[in-house]
Structures are given as structure tokens and as C-alpha cells.
Design a protein around this motif. Structure first.
Motif, mmCIF file in Angstrom:
data_model
loop_
_atom_site.group_PDB
_atom_site.id
_atom_site.type_symbol
_atom_site.label_atom_id
_atom_site.label_comp_id
_atom_site.label_asym_id
_atom_site.label_seq_id
_atom_site.Cartn_x
_atom_site.Cartn_y
_atom_site.Cartn_z
ATOM 1 N N ILE A 55 -49.449 -17.197 5.738
ATOM 2 C CA ILE A 55 -49.012 -16.498 4.550
ATOM 3 C C ILE A 55 -49.466 -16.862 3.228
ATOM 4 N N LEU A 56 -49.914 -15.752 2.431
ATOM 5 C CA LEU A 56 -50.493 -16.127 1.123
ATOM 6 C C LEU A 56 -49.624 -15.256 0.189
ATOM 7 N N MET A 57 -49.451 -15.808 -0.929
ATOM 8 C CA MET A 57 -48.299 -15.579 -1.936
ATOM 9 C C MET A 57 -49.072 -15.594 -3.456
ATOM 10 N N ALA A 58 -48.840 -14.907 -4.329
ATOM 11 C CA ALA A 58 -49.342 -14.994 -5.640
ATOM 12 C C ALA A 58 -48.293 -14.709 -6.524
ATOM 13 N N ALA A 59 -48.364 -15.408 -7.918
ATOM 14 C CA ALA A 59 -47.609 -14.934 -9.164
ATOM 15 C C ALA A 59 -48.231 -15.687 -10.222
ATOM 16 N N ASP A 60 -47.846 -14.889 -11.257
ATOM 17 C CA ASP A 60 -48.502 -15.482 -12.638
ATOM 18 C C ASP A 60 -47.479 -16.492 -13.243
ATOM 19 N N MET A 61 -47.883 -17.170 -14.174
ATOM 20 C CA MET A 61 -47.128 -18.177 -14.709
ATOM 21 C C MET A 61 -46.469 -17.983 -16.007
ATOM 22 N N GLY A 62 -46.277 -16.567 -16.314
ATOM 23 C CA GLY A 62 -45.517 -16.166 -17.712
ATOM 24 C C GLY A 62 -44.239 -16.225 -17.572
ATOM 25 N N GLY A 63 -43.326 -16.677 -18.512
ATOM 26 C CA GLY A 63 -42.067 -16.799 -18.730
ATOM 27 C C GLY A 63 -41.676 -16.066 -19.956
ATOM 28 N N SER A 64 -41.076 -14.988 -19.788
ATOM 29 C CA SER A 64 -41.014 -14.179 -21.042
ATOM 30 C C SER A 64 -39.264 -14.254 -21.873
ATOM 31 N N TYR A 65 -39.444 -14.586 -22.950
ATOM 32 C CA TYR A 65 -37.899 -14.749 -23.750
ATOM 33 C C TYR A 65 -37.912 -13.597 -24.358
ATOM 34 N N GLY A 66 -36.824 -12.754 -23.510
ATOM 35 C CA GLY A 66 -36.665 -11.299 -23.907
ATOM 36 C C GLY A 66 -37.903 -10.454 -23.660
ATOM 37 N N LYS A 90 -46.157 -20.099 -20.989
ATOM 38 C CA LYS A 90 -47.515 -19.526 -20.258
ATOM 39 C C LYS A 90 -47.809 -20.624 -18.987
ATOM 40 N N SER A 91 -46.793 -21.528 -18.661
ATOM 41 C CA SER A 91 -47.088 -22.485 -17.697
ATOM 42 C C SER A 91 -45.939 -22.694 -16.768
ATOM 43 N N VAL A 92 -45.328 -21.619 -16.331
ATOM 44 C CA VAL A 92 -44.126 -21.529 -15.643
ATOM 45 C C VAL A 92 -44.423 -21.303 -14.018
ATOM 46 N N GLU A 93 -44.098 -22.255 -13.184
ATOM 47 C CA GLU A 93 -44.487 -22.452 -11.812
ATOM 48 C C GLU A 93 -43.180 -21.806 -10.961
ATOM 49 N N ARG A 94 -43.424 -20.535 -10.423
ATOM 50 C CA ARG A 94 -42.612 -19.921 -9.590
ATOM 51 C C ARG A 94 -42.763 -19.735 -8.198
ATOM 52 N N MET A 95 -43.593 -20.664 -7.868
ATOM 53 C CA MET A 95 -43.618 -20.765 -6.077
ATOM 54 C C MET A 95 -43.494 -22.283 -5.746
ATOM 55 N N LYS A 96 -42.618 -22.712 -4.896
ATOM 56 C CA LYS A 96 -42.309 -23.874 -4.313
ATOM 57 C C LYS A 96 -42.389 -24.202 -2.962
ATOM 58 N N PRO A 97 -42.932 -25.062 -2.529
ATOM 59 C CA PRO A 97 -42.338 -25.236 -0.995
ATOM 60 C C PRO A 97 -41.187 -25.961 -0.583
ATOM 61 N N SER A 148 -45.130 -7.893 -19.163
ATOM 62 C CA SER A 148 -44.579 -9.072 -18.995
ATOM 63 C C SER A 148 -45.615 -10.136 -18.048
ATOM 64 N N ALA A 149 -46.801 -9.656 -17.727
ATOM 65 C CA ALA A 149 -47.695 -10.443 -16.798
ATOM 66 C C ALA A 149 -48.551 -11.193 -17.854
ATOM 67 N N VAL A 150 -49.169 -12.314 -17.404
ATOM 68 C CA VAL A 150 -50.155 -12.930 -18.187
ATOM 69 C C VAL A 150 -51.306 -13.248 -17.121
ATOM 70 N N ASN A 151 -52.354 -13.729 -17.753
ATOM 71 C CA ASN A 151 -53.607 -13.612 -17.030
ATOM 72 C C ASN A 151 -53.833 -15.298 -16.904
ATOM 73 N N LYS A 152 -52.851 -15.775 -16.132
ATOM 74 C CA LYS A 152 -52.797 -17.201 -15.670
ATOM 75 C C LYS A 152 -52.112 -17.213 -14.293
ATOM 76 N N LEU A 153 -52.495 -17.434 -13.280
ATOM 77 C CA LEU A 153 -51.732 -17.200 -11.849
ATOM 78 C C LEU A 153 -52.318 -18.390 -10.868
ATOM 79 N N GLN A 154 -51.313 -18.461 -9.849
ATOM 80 C CA GLN A 154 -51.424 -19.325 -8.829
ATOM 81 C C GLN A 154 -51.275 -18.406 -7.440
ATOM 82 N N ILE A 155 -52.276 -19.059 -6.487
ATOM 83 C CA ILE A 155 -52.221 -18.245 -5.401
ATOM 84 C C ILE A 155 -51.882 -19.559 -4.440
ATOM 85 N N SER A 156 -50.869 -19.510 -3.450
ATOM 86 C CA SER A 156 -50.470 -19.983 -2.561
ATOM 87 C C SER A 156 -50.560 -19.807 -0.899
#
Length: 242
Positions: free
Chosen positions: A39-50, A56-63, A199-207
Motif C-alpha cells: 500500500i502507498l499513502m500520501a498526505a501533505d503536512m498542512g494544518g489549517s486554523y480556519g 506546516k509540519s503536521v504528520e497525518r499518517m501513523k503506523p 488548504s493544501a501545502v507543498n510539503k508532503l510525505q508518502i508512506s
């Protein structure tokens, strides 16, 4: 009248009053797909306040355990609450010491029950979840919404990804994708979301998750192009009268 303020105690303390009345800090789309080895999964690291891109460094994928990977969009604090529930579930599972461990299908079923239960109490967890994993050679990928709606598929997405990434995946996904092809396809989806989702930012992770375990990449940025020839010649390609 019950107070909305959190009482002292642990995060999962049932005595504490912890209610998300409205989502404040939120993450946007998660996109995932099956490929040849897992499985491959991708998410950016943005956290929007409203509507403000505050973090800009919120990890939203966890094992989760040995076999599963969880990604979440929506309220970040509710995602942290879910991770606390899953820690307790993994601890309880390990206490049996029977040589077995929860697979992705069991974790996904547990999450759908949690989301549906909280919905029935009119106290939902404001998240959309993607759960993928591999156990005994079987690949599994599913999602669950904040009201307990859930399904399995070869590729899934949350948020704007449902509208912008899924059409791309339907056209280009196939079951024999290599790792490199899968990453390239996810990057294409994330680039479209970056262009179209405020709400997307150009900083992402792929797992990725395979039989060997979970690997989460270091954050990186995609190459983008913001030029537009119409700025130089606004009538280029125009038809009809003005």
C-alpha cells in the motif's frame, strides 16, 4: 450544564469532558492506493486554523501495530484522540501474548465502530480515515467517514481528493503498479490538489507498507509551475466577440 472545558486527566480519561464542537485545526486530503507489493499513502503536512494555513509540519499518517497504516484528514486533536484509542487497543491485543496480532481489516472494523458510535452519541470525531495494510500477503485498503460510512477499494481518498484525485486514479491505476509508478501517480494527484485545494501545502510525505513493515518518507516538495500564457496575451485562443 456540562462544561466544554477539558478537566485535568489523561487524554483518554473517560471522566474528562472532551468534545469537539467545531473543527478548528484541520488537515486536508489523504490519498492511498494498492500497488504490486503493498500500500502507498500520501498526505501533505498542512494544518489549517480556519482558513489560515497555520501549521506546516503536521504528520497525518501513523503506523498502527505491525501490519497497518492510518491516515486522517479533518480535526487534528480528534485524530490524536483516535491514536490514543488505538494505543489502548494494541496494548490489550499484546497482553494476550498468543503470537497473533491485529491485522488491517480488524483495525478498520474497529475504527468504523468507533466513528459510528460517536456519531450516534451526537459527539462525532471530525475525521475521515484511510486505513491500509498487509498481512499474510493480503493487501487491504479502506476508509471510514466521521459518521461511520466505510468501504474497501483499490484506491481511496478523503476531502477534495474524492473529487480531484479519484478520477485520475480511476484512469491510471492498475493492479501491477510498481513502487516507482505508484509514487509518480500519487505525486500527480497531490500536485493537482495543491493547485486546486486552498488548504493544501507543498510539503508532503508518502508512506508505504509491505510485509516488511511501514516506511514513511521525509517531507519534501513537488515541482510546480504557476506560469500562465494568458497573462501575456489575454486574447490568445479566445473565440467570439467581446
Amino acid at each position: 450544564m456540562e462544561s466544554n472545558q477539558t478537566k485535568p486527566g489523561l487524554l483518554c480519561n473517560p471522566e474528562a469532558s472532551q468534545r469537539t464542537l467545531y473543527p478548528y485545526v484541520t488537515g486536508t486530503s489523504v490519498v492511498a492506493l494498492k500497488y504490486k507489493d503493498g500500500i502507498l499513502m500520501a498526505a501533505d503536512m498542512g494544518g489549517s486554523y480556519g482558513s489560515t494555513l497555520r501549521y506546516k509540519s503536521v504528520e497525518r499518517m501513523k503506523p498502527i501495530g505491525k501490519h497497518s497504516l492510518l491516515g486522517a484528514s479533518g480535526e487534528i486533536s480528534d485524530f490524536q484522540e483516535l491514536l490514543c484509542y488505538l494505543d489502548e487497543l494494541s496494548l490489550y491485543d499484546n497482553m494476550w501474548d498468543d503470537g497473533n496480532s491485529l491485522g488491517p481489516k480488524e483495525v478498520h472494523n474497529y475504527l468504523t465502530r468507533v466513528m459510528y458510535n460517536r456519531r450516534n452519541k451526537f459527539n462525532p470525531l471530525w475525521n475521515s480515515l484511510v486505513l491500509g495494510g498487509v498481512k499474510k500477503g493480503q493487501k487491504y485498503l479502506g476508509m471510514a467517514s466521521m459518521i461511520g460510512v466505510n468501504f474497501e477499494d483499490n484506491h481511496v481518498a478523503t476531502g477534495f481528493g474524492n473529487h480531484l484525485a479519484r478520477p485520475i486514479l480511476r484512469d491510471e491505476w492498475h493492479e501491477n503498479l510498481t513502487f516507482e509508478e505508484g509514487v509518480k501517480l500519487l505525486e500527480k494527484c497531490m500536485r493537482v490538489l495543491l493547485y486546486r485545494d486552498r488548504s493544501a501545502v507543498n510539503k508532503l510525505q508518502i508512506s508505504k507498507i509491505t510485509e516488511e513493515g511501514v516506511t514513511i518518507s521525509q517531507p519534501y516538495s513537488l515541482k510546480t509551475f504557476w506560469g500562465f500564457s494568458a497573462f501575456e496575451n489575454p486574447t490568445l485562443g479566445a473565440e467570439g466577440s467581446w
